[in-house]
Design a protein around this motif. Sequence first.
Motif, PDB file in Angstrom:
ATOM      1  N   THR A 143      14.110  56.565  59.963  1.00  0.00           N
ATOM      2  CA  THR A 143      13.445  57.081  61.161  1.00  0.00           C
ATOM      3  C   THR A 143      13.681  58.580  61.296  1.00  0.00           C
ATOM      4  O   THR A 143      12.753  59.355  61.560  1.00  0.00           O
ATOM      5  CB  THR A 143      13.957  56.349  62.406  1.00  0.00           C
ATOM      6  N   ALA A 144      14.937  59.001  61.111  1.00  0.00           N
ATOM      7  CA  ALA A 144      15.263  60.421  61.233  1.00  0.00           C
ATOM      8  C   ALA A 144      14.543  61.242  60.174  1.00  0.00           C
ATOM      9  O   ALA A 144      14.081  62.361  60.438  1.00  0.00           O
ATOM     10  CB  ALA A 144      16.774  60.613  61.133  1.00  0.00           C
ATOM     11  N   LEU A 145      14.447  60.710  58.953  1.00  0.00           N
ATOM     12  CA  LEU A 145      13.731  61.401  57.889  1.00  0.00           C
ATOM     13  C   LEU A 145      12.268  61.595  58.258  1.00  0.00           C
ATOM     14  O   LEU A 145      11.710  62.688  58.095  1.00  0.00           O
ATOM     15  CB  LEU A 145      13.835  60.606  56.586  1.00  0.00           C
ATOM     16  N   GLY A 146      11.637  60.545  58.759  1.00  0.00           N
ATOM     17  CA  GLY A 146      10.234  60.672  59.146  1.00  0.00           C
ATOM     18  C   GLY A 146      10.021  61.723  60.211  1.00  0.00           C
ATOM     19  O   GLY A 146       9.078  62.521  60.148  1.00  0.00           O
ATOM     20  N   ASP A 147      10.918  61.749  61.200  1.00  0.00           N
ATOM     21  CA  ASP A 147      10.801  62.749  62.261  1.00  0.00           C
ATOM     22  C   ASP A 147      10.979  64.161  61.709  1.00  0.00           C
ATOM     23  O   ASP A 147      10.261  65.087  62.087  1.00  0.00           O
ATOM     24  CB  ASP A 147      11.842  62.484  63.349  1.00  0.00           C
ATOM     25  N   LEU A 148      11.952  64.331  60.826  1.00  0.00           N
ATOM     26  CA  LEU A 148      12.195  65.654  60.249  1.00  0.00           C
ATOM     27  C   LEU A 148      11.000  66.126  59.428  1.00  0.00           C
ATOM     28  O   LEU A 148      10.533  67.263  59.574  1.00  0.00           O
ATOM     29  CB  LEU A 148      13.447  65.616  59.370  1.00  0.00           C
ATOM     30  N   LEU A 149      10.503  65.260  58.562  1.00  0.00           N
ATOM     31  CA  LEU A 149       9.375  65.645  57.729  1.00  0.00           C
ATOM     32  C   LEU A 149       8.133  65.937  58.564  1.00  0.00           C
ATOM     33  O   LEU A 149       7.327  66.800  58.212  1.00  0.00           O
ATOM     34  CB  LEU A 149       9.084  64.545  56.715  1.00  0.00           C
ATOM     35  N   ALA A 150       7.998  65.221  59.666  1.00  0.00           N
ATOM     36  CA  ALA A 150       6.871  65.487  60.558  1.00  0.00           C
ATOM     37  C   ALA A 150       6.958  66.894  61.130  1.00  0.00           C
ATOM     38  O   ALA A 150       5.955  67.616  61.207  1.00  0.00           O
ATOM     39  CB  ALA A 150       6.850  64.453  61.688  1.00  0.00           C
ATOM     40  N   GLU A 151       8.144  67.299  61.526  1.00  0.00           N
ATOM     41  CA  GLU A 151       8.307  68.649  62.061  1.00  0.00           C
ATOM     42  C   GLU A 151       8.049  69.698  60.984  1.00  0.00           C
ATOM     43  O   GLU A 151       7.430  70.735  61.251  1.00  0.00           O
ATOM     44  CB  GLU A 151       9.711  68.813  62.650  1.00  0.00           C
TER      45      GLU A 151
END
Length: 324
Positions: free
Chosen positions: A155-163
């Motif tokens: 989940t954290a990876l997805g949020d980071l990559l989205a940013e």
Amino acid sequence: MGTGADGRHVRSGTAFDPNSICGIPLVKCLRCHQFDNSIDDEGVIRSTPWESDADECRSDDSPLKPPCECRTGLPDSGDGIQSIHHGNGQEAAKLAMIADGRLDEPVPTCPEWTMADLVRHVAIVYNHKTHGMRHGELADQQLTEQGDPIAQLRTALGDLLAEFAARRPDQNTPTWFETDQTVGFWMRRMAHETIVHRADAELAAGQPISPVDDDLAEDGVDEILGFIPWGVTRFPHKGRKVGGLLAGTTLAIATPQRRRLITIHPDHIDVAETLDGDPAVTVLADPTTVQQWLWRRVDNDAMTITGDRDVAERWYRALEEFGG
């Protein structure tokens, strides 16, 4: 891991230092700014355009109308950061796959940590950087310890990559490194953060450290050899310790492609890429091994050492001051 200049999360007496991924296309709705962050077991984010109904969109002031117009991928950059760091989502996916079924295993390179602590730490790091880009401040972002650390990582990876996908590498964002306040700094830092912690997981699992692309590893060597002189002057106690161990000496850190000459003074360190100079010792290995050595994930036995081995040993001890 890292220099410890940004926020800190503490669990059961163990310090998680959120300073220490990029390159995977994301899909962003330009109307409501939501992302499809679903990541499969290979670290791949779904690239099918995601659509939102009008009453589900959170933004009422966008001129775009559903079905949402979406953009994919990172913005173009002239500095090559995307090509160098493409595929870091796969590095995080490797970490998750190695940790799966081994969450109780101790991590020898991170004493007092289990594999669960390691995975959760990386999720904390990602959340910290995501928060900084979203809110313009490096607040202490803590992750609840309830739940599956691997799911938290994804989940954290997805949020980071989205940013990252929503920003150019040259856009301003707060970092702990005074001379580089850009999104590109975090793209690079998170790439190498993930590589080193994936190596931690491999070592905990009794596996050899997987090599990365030579250009990426060389960039990782450049990164830490940029942090060390900064850290020596930014934190005088580190400079005093390093100077006490090594002042007046030089060493060369080499790969088959490149050679960096390190000159240690009592209060600062000079790093130059040159074939000149007469170092007391030359330490040579392939780029992946040199990067992992500088982060103390492999020891001097992994290196080819020519010259005064005692200088190499003292340098290796000094690396403890910089997160190794």
